[in-house]
Scaffold this active site. Structure first.
Site, PDB file in Angstrom:
ATOM      1  N   LEU A 132       3.602   0.657   8.382  1.00  0.00           N
ATOM      2  CA  LEU A 132       3.098   0.296   7.056  1.00  0.00           C
ATOM      3  C   LEU A 132       2.896   1.548   6.218  1.00  0.00           C
ATOM      4  O   LEU A 132       2.148   2.443   6.611  1.00  0.00           O
ATOM      5  CB  LEU A 132       1.763  -0.459   7.195  1.00  0.00           C
ATOM      6  CG  LEU A 132       1.794  -1.668   8.157  1.00  0.00           C
ATOM      7  CD1 LEU A 132       0.385  -2.082   8.526  1.00  0.00           C
ATOM      8  CD2 LEU A 132       2.561  -2.816   7.530  1.00  0.00           C
ATOM      9  N   HIS A 133       3.569   1.621   5.051  1.00  0.00           N
ATOM     10  CA  HIS A 133       3.394   2.806   4.217  1.00  0.00           C
ATOM     11  C   HIS A 133       3.729   2.584   2.746  1.00  0.00           C
ATOM     12  O   HIS A 133       3.510   3.462   1.933  1.00  0.00           O
ATOM     13  CB  HIS A 133       4.263   3.951   4.738  1.00  0.00           C
ATOM     14  CG  HIS A 133       5.723   3.746   4.497  1.00  0.00           C
ATOM     15  ND1 HIS A 133       6.504   2.964   5.320  1.00  0.00           N
ATOM     16  CD2 HIS A 133       6.557   4.201   3.515  1.00  0.00           C
ATOM     17  CE1 HIS A 133       7.750   2.967   4.871  1.00  0.00           C
ATOM     18  NE2 HIS A 133       7.805   3.688   3.775  1.00  0.00           N
ATOM     19  N   ARG A 134       4.268   1.425   2.364  1.00  0.00           N
ATOM     20  CA  ARG A 134       4.705   1.223   0.981  1.00  0.00           C
ATOM     21  C   ARG A 134       3.521   1.354   0.020  1.00  0.00           C
ATOM     22  O   ARG A 134       2.423   0.844   0.290  1.00  0.00           O
ATOM     23  CB  ARG A 134       5.320  -0.164   0.811  1.00  0.00           C
ATOM     24  CG  ARG A 134       6.654  -0.337   1.505  1.00  0.00           C
ATOM     25  CD  ARG A 134       7.781   0.251   0.702  1.00  0.00           C
ATOM     26  NE  ARG A 134       9.051   0.111   1.397  1.00  0.00           N
ATOM     27  CZ  ARG A 134      10.202   0.606   0.967  1.00  0.00           C
ATOM     28  NH1 ARG A 134      10.231   1.275  -0.170  1.00  0.00           N
ATOM     29  NH2 ARG A 134      11.309   0.456   1.655  1.00  0.00           N
ATOM     30  N   ASP A 194       6.885  -2.764   6.439  1.00  0.00           N
ATOM     31  CA  ASP A 194       7.266  -2.819   5.031  1.00  0.00           C
ATOM     32  C   ASP A 194       8.392  -1.819   4.761  1.00  0.00           C
ATOM     33  O   ASP A 194       8.684  -1.476   3.639  1.00  0.00           O
ATOM     34  CB  ASP A 194       6.075  -2.583   4.098  1.00  0.00           C
ATOM     35  CG  ASP A 194       5.325  -1.286   4.377  1.00  0.00           C
ATOM     36  OD1 ASP A 194       5.866  -0.427   5.116  1.00  0.00           O
ATOM     37  OD2 ASP A 194       4.203  -1.117   3.854  1.00  0.00           O
TER      38      ASP A 194
END
Length: 380
Positions: free
Chosen positions: A206-208, A281
């Site tokens: 998860l990093h968006r 993501d």
């Protein structure tokens, strides 16, 4: 074209390295002189250095070390650094990959200096201009001289934007080339043992910005991941981007939730190969799970890779719907809807790209057959 032309590859983030490796290998086999420029957009050793080793990439001829920062600051530093490199080396062609800020900066620099460019992974669209990556994709494709598409729908997107079909080449997916090459060595057991994982587990990446930058969005996402962790242990190799924000929102080690540092290419894919479920993501992970046959839930309202939904294991979900989607995916197990991988996901994309570049450097008139295209209404 001058004698002994030079091709420069501009790489900035870990997905770029994975996509570039088969192209670099293919060009080397054809005797093309080339070099890699590492912008340092991903500067952590676990986000970049280990990828050079895992993928067999040669040492960069330049490392700009731009690091992180706002989009404006990072892109400005990239523009300055890349201009110096391009002026120093006078490449015949600059190849860029994907949709990161390093890609955008390289395209802008080359357009101003009148240096020809090629874009690997052209034509992908989420149609969400709120995503910084979407802006980068559109600008990059508008300015590129050679456009290498990974999937048939990308051809339609480029045609709709008025891109000359003679510049476009459907070649397949070089990221899948790298995965094909790595597949025999992907053993989940050593990574699981090192991380203390046993039995069924899920992996989350998860990093968006849309998911982690705003505190409210980060909290909603973390609560959804914690709900999944009530069903199955979740391993989270945490990207440096947004790490503090996610930790503040509650994404910390606890029962059934294990936070680990970013993993190298081989280790990460080995962990994914043994997973019962992936929550992500990331764009590239959608493709890799499709290839590996692992159920994937993408926490985004859209994807620039719809072929991973129509021909793969990927499903788009909201944070609110993540737990229910995970329960269903865990019950259903892995199966690609069509039973087949997307077209030209055959491990030969890098060589197709290399052949087109080599022919272009030689000034050859590229026929449809040389472009590696499959049948498509835009290209009879």
């Amino acid at each position: 074209m001058r004698d002994n032309p030079l091709v420069l590859h501009v790489l900035g983030a870990r997905p770029n390295f994975v996509k570039a490796a088969p192209v670099v290998k293919g060009l080397a086999e054809l005797g093309v002189r080339q070099g890699i420029v590492h912008t340092g957009q991903h500067y952590d050793a676990l986000m970049s250095d280990v990828f050079f080793a895992d993928l067999g990439l040669p040492e960069p001829i330049a490392n700009l070390g731009v690091g992180s920062g706002s989009h404006a600051r990072q892109t400005a530093a990239l523009l300055t650094g890349l201009e110096e490199v391009v002026l120093e080396h006078s490449p015949s062609l600059v190849v860029v990959y994907g949709d990161v800020n390093s890609t955008l900066a390289a395209i802008l620099v080359c357009a101003k200096l009148h240096v020809p460019t090629a874009h690997v992974e052209a034509g992908l669209r989420s149609f969400d201009r709120g995503m910084p990556e979407e802006v980068n994709r559109v600008v990059t494709d508008a300015l590129s001289d050679l456009l290498f598409a990974t999937s048939p729908e990308a051809l339609s997107h480029l045609a709709d934007e008025g891109v000359d079909p003679a510049r476009v080449h459907l070649v397949g997916n070089p990221m899948i080339d790298s995965l094909f090459a790595a597949l025999p060595g992907l053993d989940p057991a050593p990574v699981q043992e090192r991380l203390g994982v046993s039995g069924r587990y899920a992996v989350a990446t998860l990093h968006r910005p849309a998911n982690v930058d705003a505190p409210e969005a980060a909290r909603e996402l973390v609560e959804a991941v914690l709900d999944v962790a009530e069903q199955i242990p979740v391993i989270v190799p945490l990207h440096p981007r947004g790490r503090q924000r996610l930790a503040e929102a509650g994404l910390v080690d606890r029962r059934n939730l294990k936070i680990v540092d970013p993993l190298g290419y081989i280790d990460f894919l080995s962990l994914v190969r043994g997973a019962a479920l992936v929550v992500t993501d990331s764009g590239g992970v959608q493709e890799e799970t499709t290839m590996l046959g692992v159920p994937c839930l993408t926490v985004r309202p859209n994807t620039e890779r719809p072929i991973t939904v129509t021909h793969g294991t990927n499903r788009l979900v909201t944070p609110a719907g993540l737990a229910a989607a995970a329960e269903k995916a865990l019950a259903d197990g892995a199966a690609t809807p069509s039973g087949e991988l997307p077209p030209l996901w055959d491990g030969a994309a890098g060589l197709r790209i290399a052949r087109v570049i080599s022919a272009w450097l030689a000034g050859e008139n590229l026929s449809p057959a040389s472009r590696g295209r499959v049948d498509h209404p835009l290209f009879p």
